[in-house]
Design a protein around this motif. Structure first.
Motif: not given
Length: 123
Positions: A3-20, A93-98, A115-120
């Protein structure tokens, strides 16, 4: 199955940044191209970005070019997706794949998935 494991998702405002972050547990994945996909509610899986095994070739969906950056660190066994200037329509939901056959932009070319990580993104 590994399994690949994603992390770093979350809830942000428009214009913000996130790093998965996508962590791959085995050294064999250093030979795989890695990709990010996303799926919004009621929509199909969508290609976001991909990087080849050596990190020398990258590919992006047109909608994220100049805002998202994919990179990999084979010492830490991770793939990163830096997302800037996020938009509400990128809520998904953002997924990583190989993909061991090489860099690709279609999900059928990828053998292992996380399994994916939710970005809102709210407006």
């Amino acid at each position: 199955q590994v399994q690949l494991v994603e992390s770093g998702g979350g809830s942000v405002q428009a214009g913000d940044s996130l790093r998965l972050t996508c962590a791959y547990p085995e050294r064999t994945f250093r030979l795989a191209a890695m990709g990010w996909f996303r799926q919004a509610p009621g929509k199909e899986l969508e290609f976001v970005a991909a990087i080849n095994w050596s990190g020398t070739v990258v590919d992006y969906a047109n909608s994220v070019k100049d805002r998202f950056t994919i990179s990999r660190n084979d010492v830490k066994n991770t793939v990163l997706l830096q997302m800037n200037s996020l938009k509400p329509e990128e809520t998904a939901v953002y997924y990583c794949a190989a993909a061991f056959a090489g860099i690709a932009s279609t999900p059928d070319k990828y053998e292992s998935w996380g399994q994916g990580t939710q970005v809102t993104v709210s407006s």
